[in-house]
Design a protein around this motif. Structure first.
Motif, short mmCIF file in Angstrom:
data_model
loop_
_atom_site.label_atom_id
_atom_site.label_comp_id
_atom_site.label_asym_id
_atom_site.label_seq_id
_atom_site.Cartn_x
_atom_site.Cartn_y
_atom_site.Cartn_z
N MET A 43 0.81 -1.21 0.00
CA MET A 43 0.00 0.00 0.00
C MET A 43 0.85 1.27 0.00
O MET A 43 0.32 2.37 -0.13
CB MET A 43 -0.95 -0.01 1.20
N SER A 44 2.16 1.13 0.15
CA SER A 44 3.08 2.26 0.04
C SER A 44 3.56 2.46 -1.39
O SER A 44 4.34 3.37 -1.66
CB SER A 44 4.29 2.05 0.96
N ASN A 45 3.09 1.60 -2.31
CA ASN A 45 3.58 1.60 -3.69
C ASN A 45 2.60 2.33 -4.59
O ASN A 45 1.46 1.87 -4.79
CB ASN A 45 3.79 0.16 -4.15
N LEU A 46 3.02 3.46 -5.15
CA LEU A 46 2.12 4.27 -5.97
C LEU A 46 1.77 3.56 -7.28
O LEU A 46 0.64 3.69 -7.77
CB LEU A 46 2.76 5.63 -6.26
N GLY A 47 2.71 2.81 -7.84
CA GLY A 47 2.41 2.07 -9.07
C GLY A 47 1.29 1.07 -8.87
O GLY A 47 0.42 0.90 -9.74
N PHE A 237 -2.75 10.81 -17.52
CA PHE A 237 -3.09 9.93 -16.41
C PHE A 237 -2.74 10.61 -15.09
O PHE A 237 -1.65 11.14 -14.93
CB PHE A 237 -2.35 8.59 -16.54
N GLN A 238 -3.67 10.57 -14.16
CA GLN A 238 -3.47 11.21 -12.86
C GLN A 238 -2.83 10.21 -11.90
O GLN A 238 -3.53 9.43 -11.25
CB GLN A 238 -4.80 11.71 -12.31
N THR A 239 -1.52 10.24 -11.85
CA THR A 239 -0.79 9.28 -11.01
C THR A 239 -0.62 9.88 -9.62
O THR A 239 0.32 10.64 -9.36
CB THR A 239 0.56 8.93 -11.64
N ARG A 240 -1.55 9.53 -8.75
CA ARG A 240 -1.55 10.03 -7.37
C ARG A 240 -2.18 8.98 -6.47
O ARG A 240 -2.82 8.04 -6.95
CB ARG A 240 -2.34 11.33 -7.28
N SER A 241 -2.00 9.14 -5.18
CA SER A 241 -2.62 8.23 -4.22
C SER A 241 -4.14 8.31 -4.33
O SER A 241 -4.71 9.40 -4.41
CB SER A 241 -2.21 8.58 -2.79
N ILE A 242 -4.77 7.14 -4.35
CA ILE A 242 -6.24 7.10 -4.31
C ILE A 242 -6.75 6.29 -3.12
O ILE A 242 -7.92 6.35 -2.79
CB ILE A 242 -6.81 6.52 -5.61
N LEU A 243 -5.85 5.52 -2.50
CA LEU A 243 -6.19 4.72 -1.33
C LEU A 243 -5.42 5.26 -0.13
O LEU A 243 -4.21 5.49 -0.23
CB LEU A 243 -5.84 3.25 -1.56
N PHE A 244 -6.08 5.41 0.98
CA PHE A 244 -5.44 5.99 2.16
C PHE A 244 -5.71 5.12 3.38
O PHE A 244 -6.84 4.66 3.60
CB PHE A 244 -5.96 7.41 2.39
N THR A 245 -4.66 4.89 4.14
CA THR A 245 -4.76 4.07 5.34
C THR A 245 -3.63 4.44 6.28
O THR A 245 -2.53 4.80 5.82
CB THR A 245 -4.68 2.56 4.99
N PRO A 246 -3.84 4.36 7.58
CA PRO A 246 -2.73 4.59 8.52
C PRO A 246 -1.73 3.44 8.54
O PRO A 246 -0.64 3.58 9.08
CB PRO A 246 -3.44 4.73 9.87
N GLU A 247 -2.10 2.31 7.91
CA GLU A 247 -1.24 1.12 7.94
C GLU A 247 -0.26 1.12 6.78
O GLU A 247 -0.18 0.16 6.01
CB GLU A 247 -2.11 -0.15 7.90
N THR A 248 0.48 2.21 6.61
CA THR A 248 1.42 2.30 5.50
C THR A 248 2.57 3.22 5.86
O THR A 248 2.48 4.01 6.81
CB THR A 248 0.71 2.83 4.23
#
Length: 569
Positions: A43-47, A237-248
């Motif tokens: 979940m730390s991987n933007l790709g 292409f909008q390459t940005r975080s779309i998922l957010f969690t404190p577990e990263t």
């Protein structure tokens, strides 16, 4: 039997997330996107997040996720014989149409086999039938060299995925017009003719008596070289975080991609060559992406292969600050460290900055095409301290081509000079500070000028690390961290190996990751791949990939580097 404990844990994980995509399965094609490491890492991987967004943007596609379970969960899977479950719907992976692996690092190759076994899917592709999911792979380690994994995958996507993924999905719809109705063989034949898609079963490798590759021949109708895909207009292409969690690793931070490729051409760096050509996003696009990111988190993490080379970096940082956002970079070029930029970082809440001298000696930095002088490095350190940066992380490599003990001693001396530079600054005298030397063994990578070079022997790497630790004993405020050289050996084996390395992977899988047992069990000499300097005219396992830079050009750079280092080839 499905473990209720595992289902409950997945649901608790989802409760902490924002941005999760949930779709009903009815009539849709289903893909499980798998990261072959833990949830925290994946979940730390933007790709990984980018592919998740890309797949779920298709109305008729359901994309869910799976990760390598934590050790306690692995035991629960084994004890209950639960097949690996997806995160979103907690469905067993064999129920999906496609299992898509996103593989960033060679040392995760073994986890791929573990995950297939956990999923109750045959590990080897030749043992899978029409009733099993299609298994596909992508990610930077794969488009560097997928050959060690060919026994386990049906196809690979080589290169940047945003465009080719959609082309593959169109083919899949044609081959499987109704869910579950169609033939894999027909799909694979069509896919193998698409630029950027590699189907290993249609390519035969012949070996010479000395163990080197004699030829790699495609079946009729398939290209002799597979072109690595790259996106010409990355702003599409909008390459940005779309998922957010404190577990990263990046909690409370939204990642935004600034650029791809690199203009520098450092001879050891795979990212420079496999993401060629260098492409920047428009400032207006990045300002928009950052503004959206700040509605999700309070900090923006600017990512890319050459963030420091973005021509509007200062303006972008000032724009983020004007919206009361924090700013973070993974690292800065030495020649990009300016007072105005560091003041922006400090105003954005950063107290730590990483730079990458790579070597302690100016001689060796020139060989790498990273020709910073000691004076330039120390000036950058002074600018960091002067502007309130309290932790400086310095990346170094050991075991570089032509490296001598004098170069290693130069690293120790440079670290002491950095410490002295900090203490010479009034802020360094009155504030707490820390210097972290992150020292990693140099692993030669495919598709770079140093692909002909061997890994330095593990015993030598250990000796040099010991020399560095001893040389910096008692240097208050200086910390040394490093990877274990034995893992560099495994990484080099997997990075530069051919199809035969699949047998070693299978043995390591059987022995639950005991590489020593696996290497002794097989009749393959790993030193042949790891410690051998390659012939200039040798066919490499990855030569069938057109990375966009001719092999002759890489060879010229290699020979030039060796000439500069005083090594005869």
């Amino acid at each position: 039997m499905i473990s209720w404990k595992l289902v409950q844990k997945a649901r608790r994980t989802l409760e902490k997330e924002r941005g999760t995509v949930r779709k009903p399965w009815g009539g849709k094609r289903t893909i499980c996107l798998i990261y072959p490491n833990t949830y925290h890492v994946g979940m730390s991987n933007l790709g990984f997040q980018t592919v998740y967004q890309c797949l779920n943007s298709e109305d008729d596609i359901v994309c869910e996720r799976a990760f390598l379970p934590d050790p306690d969960d692995l035991r629960e899977y084994d004890d209950t014989q639960t097949p690996l479950l997806s995160l979103e719907s907690q469905k067993p992976l064999p129920e999906f149409d496609i299992l898509a692996f996103s593989i960033s690092f060679e040392n995760d190759f073994l986890n791929v086999l573990t995950l297939l076994q956990l999923a109750h899917v045959p590990v080897e592709s030749q043992l899978r039938g029409e009733e099993h999911p299609l298994v596909i792979g992508g990610g930077v380690s794969v488009f560097l060299n997928p050959e060690p994994l060919t026994e386990f995958f049906d196809l690979f996507i080589l290169g940047e995925g945003e465009e080719v993924i959609r082309e593959f999905l169109d083919l899949y719809r044609q081959a499987f017009p109704k869910k579950g109705r169609g033939e894999k063989e027909d799909l694979l034949k069509r896919a193998g003719r698409v630029e950027g898609i590699y189907v290993p079963k249609f390519y035969q490798v012949a070996y010479a008596d000395d163990g080197k590759i004699r030829a790699m021949n495609p079946e009729p109708g398939f290209p002799p070289q597979v072109k690595r895909r790259w996106v010409k207009e990355i702003d599409r292409f909008q390459t940005r975080s779309i998922l957010f969690t404190p577990e990263t690793e990046f909690k409370e931070m939204a990642l935004v991609e600034v650029n791809r490729g690199c203009p520098r051409g450092c001879r050891f760096c795979a990212a420079c060559f496999v993401y060629h050509p260098f492409r920047n996003r428009r400032l207006s696009s990045l300002e928009t992406l950052s503004k959206v990111g700040l509605t999700d988190e309070r900090r923006i993490g600017l990512t890319g292969t050459a963030v420091s080379d973005y021509p509007h970096l200062l303006s972008l940082c000032q724009s983020i600050l004007s919206q009361q956002g924090g700013i973070s970079f993974s690292s800065l070029r030495v020649d990009a460290v300016t007072s105005s930029l560091i003041q922006c970082l400090r105003a954005g809440g950063s107290q730590s900055v990483a730079i990458a001298p790579e070597s302690g000696s100016e001689r060796l930095r020139k060989v790498l095409r990273k020709g910073y002088t000691d004076e330039e490095i120390l000036n950058a350190v002074n600018t960091l301290v002067e502007n309130g940066i309290r932790q400086i992380k310095c990346y170094f490599l050991i075991g570089l081509p032509s490296e001598t003990d004098d170069d290693v001693k130069a690293m120790i001396l440079l670290a002491k000079k950095i410490r002295h530079q900090i203490l010479s600054n009034p802020r360094g005298q009155r504030e707490r500070w820390r210097v972290v030397l992150s020292i990693n063994p140099f692993v030669p990578k495919p598709a770079t000028p140093f692909q002909w070079a061997p890994l330095e022997e593990v015993a030598e790497l250990k000796r040099k690390l010991k020399m560095i630790r001893k040389g910096l004993e008692g240097e208050k405020g200086v910390e040394v961290i490093h990877d274990l050289p034995k893992w560099a050996y495994i990484q080099a084996l997997l990075s530069k190996g051919d199809r035969r390395i699949g047998k070693i992977l299978m043995a390591a899988h059987r022995h639950h990751g005991e590489w020593g047992l696996a290497l002794r069990e097989t009749n393959i000499n790993p030193d042949f791949y790891v410690y051998r300097k390659r012939d200039l005219d040798e066919i490499f396992p990855w030569d069938f990939i057109d990375h966009g830079i001719p092999k002759e050009r890489l060879k010229e750079e290699y020979l030039k580097a060796m000439e500069e280092a005083g090594i005869k080839i």
